[in-house]
Every structure is written in structure tokens, then in C-alpha cells.
Enzyme design. Structure first.
Site, PDB file in Angstrom:
ATOM      1  N   LYS A  53       0.686  -1.620   0.195  1.00  0.00           N
ATOM      2  CA  LYS A  53       0.687  -0.213  -0.137  1.00  0.00           C
ATOM      3  C   LYS A  53       0.848   1.019   0.069  1.00  0.00           C
ATOM      4  O   LYS A  53       0.552   2.298  -1.015  1.00  0.00           O
ATOM      5  CB  LYS A  53      -0.940  -0.110   1.041  1.00  0.00           C
ATOM      6  N   GLN A  97      -4.834  -1.321   9.545  1.00  0.00           N
ATOM      7  CA  GLN A  97      -4.856  -3.089   8.517  1.00  0.00           C
ATOM      8  C   GLN A  97      -5.019  -3.619   9.935  1.00  0.00           C
ATOM      9  O   GLN A  97      -4.724  -3.285  10.754  1.00  0.00           O
ATOM     10  CB  GLN A  97      -3.345  -3.155   8.815  1.00  0.00           C
ATOM     11  N   ASP A 120     -10.583   2.450   3.966  1.00  0.00           N
ATOM     12  CA  ASP A 120     -11.629   0.635   3.933  1.00  0.00           C
ATOM     13  C   ASP A 120     -12.620   0.793   4.087  1.00  0.00           C
ATOM     14  O   ASP A 120     -13.019  -0.635   3.365  1.00  0.00           O
ATOM     15  CB  ASP A 120     -10.946   0.055   4.906  1.00  0.00           C
TER      16      ASP A 120
END
Ligand code: NAP
Length: 290
Positions: A53, A97, A120
Site C-alpha cells: 500500500k 491494518q 477501507d
């Protein structure tokens, strides 16, 4: 029949290319799209994902702030960090995460992220908007990446039967909603660990999306001739012949490519699309502040 490869790397590259102009427009107005990635603990796979990422941000000129916290960090400390990131107007996207260490309540922490920075797409506000088919939502990256890839390859979903295996809030459930939504118009079945006759369910599906986390669970013999197979699963399997000591395999047997019409490779299928959609969500979040 040998299936065509649904090439996530190539599709992700096209998504990134299309983002470049949008990022330039942000920069022209003095806005630098900025993603904050928080990782807690030392799960090796999570560090690999975060690395991918951060590298994508670097490729595109998106600013990234990478916050690494020890596995013993308290939930209160993480709450404070989320509040600081929410209040920082230079940050447009916040990603925590997953998985978090077991002493942390992942869902409660997700609820604390400002929905407009929830790149997200896991915040209840964004998932609610997704159910309502609203355009002002940030869509979870993995299922959105699957939809984009199907569209990019010209694969019709309208009127097709789709089986989504897995019902997680980050992949399976939003995937089912997206496939069934107006415009995609598939007729969707959601399977999970309590589903009976999985093989039969699978054999009826024109499109199979497997998001389980069990290596090679979906057998070649379960796949209908000419079906489209999207393998979301990423499983580490020990392999002494590999320099890393393990290989990555999906949830679907590789030989399913002998019966499917399209199939995603693992790795190189859904994974790159997840990262590309994260970049797109970050740019969309930044554009909203202009
Ligand atoms: P998850 O939260 O663990 O959910 C797994 C789902 O699979 C659950 O709904 C579970 O059912 C179902 N399941 C478990 N065993 C089953 C069985 N024997 N038969 C049918 N269903 C079964 O996992 P996730 O986060 O959705 O991720 C799934 C996989 O995708 C993992 O391998 C993960 O690493 C991978 N993934 C890949 C990407 C990518 O970018 N490529 C992104 C995210 C995830 P119950 O609800 O009944 O327990």
C-alpha cells in the site's frame, strides 16, 4: 477449455493510470492526497500488505504516513491516535491494518474513524450507504476491486447466478451486495461455514467468488463449465522448495482453470485490485475536501 486469466495486475495498472490526472487536479488546488496507515504488532503478512500500500502511494504521488505500533499497544493509545488522525485536516484516508491483536476490539475502533476518511469502507455509515446504493459511500476495497475487474474484462453479471463463498463484513457481504445491486443485477447466493451442499451450490453458479481463507477448498469438479471464478483467498502453505519456505495459494484449486471461462490468479488477481481501490478511495476522499 483453458480459462482466460482475469489479470488483476493489468487492471490495477489501468486504475492507477486513470488516477494520475485526478491526483494532479488535487495538487493544482493545493491538496496533497494523504493516507495514514496504522499497523499494530508484527503479523508478517500484514507487514507485506502495508508495504504494498505504501509503495502504491509512492508510485502515484499520494503522501503516506506509516504508523507502526508494538503488539502490546493499548486500545486507549490506538483510540487517541485515531482521534488525532481524524482531527488532522491534511490526512484524507485512515487505514487500520487488520487483524489487530486479540486484546483490541476491531469493530469498536473502526467505529471511531471519521466516515469521510474511512478508505477501507468498513465504518457502519459507509456499509449502510452501500446497502442504500448511495454514491457518497467509500466502498470496501476488495469487493469493489472484484467488480471493477469484471467490468474491465467485459464480463456480464446481469441476470447471472453468482455464489459468494464467505460472509465477512470486509469481503463476502459487501461483495454480495455489489453483485446484486442495480446495474450489476446478478442473482446472488451467499455461502458460509454452515452451508449444506456447497458443491451443488457451486455447480449452479455462473460466477463464483471465493473469500474463505482455506487453501484449495473449492474443487475443480464443483465449477460449472464456463463459469467465472474469482479467487479472493490468500493462503500461505508450507513449501520447502520455495526460497521463502511457503507459497501463496487461493481458495480454489488451480486446475479449475480447465473448466472456467475466466479465473483470477493467486497472487496477481484480487490482491493488486484491493490496493488500487484503496488508492482510488484515498483520492476520492481528498477530492471531497476541495
Ligand atoms: P474471514 O473474515 O475469516 O471470513 C471467512 C468466511 O469464510 C466466513 O464467512 C466463514 O463462514 C467462511 N468459511 C469458513 N470456512 C468455510 C467453509 N468450510 N465453507 C464455507 N465457508 C467457510 O475472512 P475474510 O477477511 O473474508 O478473507 C477471506 C480470504 O480472503 C482470506 O484468505 C483472506 O486472506 C483473503 N483476502 C484477500 C484479499 C485480497 O486483497 N486478495 C483481501 C481480503 C481478504 P462463517 O461466517 O460461517 O464463519
Amino acid at each position: 477449455m483453458v480459462a482466460s486469466v482475469l489479470d488483476g495486475k493489468a487492471c490495477a495498472a489501468a486504475v492507477e493510470e486513470a488516477l494520475k490526472g485526478r491526483i494532479e487536479k488535487c495538487l493544482d488546488t493545493g491538496i496533497v492526497p494523504h493516507l495514514a496507515v496504522v499497523i499494530v504488532g508484527d503479523d508478517p503478512a500484514s507487514h507485506v500488505y502495508v508495504g504494498a500500500k505504501v509503495r502504491a502511494c509512492q508510485r502515484l504521488g499520494i503522501k503516506s504516513t506509516h504508523i507502526e505500533l508494538g503488539g502490546l499497544t493499548s486500545e486507549d493509545e490506538l483510540r487517541t491516535i485515531i482521534a488525532e488522525l481524524n482531527n488532522d485536516s491534511t490526512i484524507h484516508g485512515i487505514l487500520i491494518q487488520s487483524p489487530l491483536p486479540i486484546h483490541m476490539d476491531e469493530e469498536a475502533l473502526t467505529d471511531l474513524i471519521d466516515p469521510s476518511k474511512d478508505v477501507d469502507g468498513f465504518h457502519p455509515v459507509n456499509l449502510g450507504r452501500l446497502v442504500q446504493s448511495r454514491e457518497d459511500c467509500l466502498i470496501p476495497c476488495t469487493p469493489n476491486g472484484v467488480m471493477r475487474m469484471l467490468d474491465w474484462a467485459g464480463i456480464q453479471t446481469k441476470g447471472k447466478t453468482a455464489l459468494v463463498i464467505g460472509r465477512s463484513r470486509n469481503v463476502g457481504m459487501p461483495q454480495a451486495i455489489l453483485l446484486a445491486s442495480r446495474g450489476a443485477d446478478a442473482t446472488v447466493t451467499v455461502a458460509h461455514s454452515r452451508t449444506e451442499n456447497m458443491e451443488q451450490q457451486c455447480r449452479q453458479a455462473d460466477i463464483v467468488v471465493a473469500a474463505v481463507g482455506r487453501p484449495n477448498m473449492v474443487k475443480k469438479s464443483w465449477i460449472k463449465d464456463g463459469a467465472v471464478v474469482v479467487d479472493v483467498g490468500i493462503n500461505r502453505v508450507d513449501d520447502i522448495n520455495s526460497p521463502r519456505g511457503y507459497i501463496l495459494v487461493g481458495d480454489v484449486e488451480k486446475s479449475a482453470n480447465e473448466v472456467a471461462s475466466w479465473i483470477t490468479p493467486v497472487p496477481g488477481g484480487v490482491g493488486p485490485m484491493t490496493v488500487a481501490m484503496l488508492m482510488e478511495n484515498t483520492v476520492s476522499a481528498a477530492e471531497k475536501t476541495i
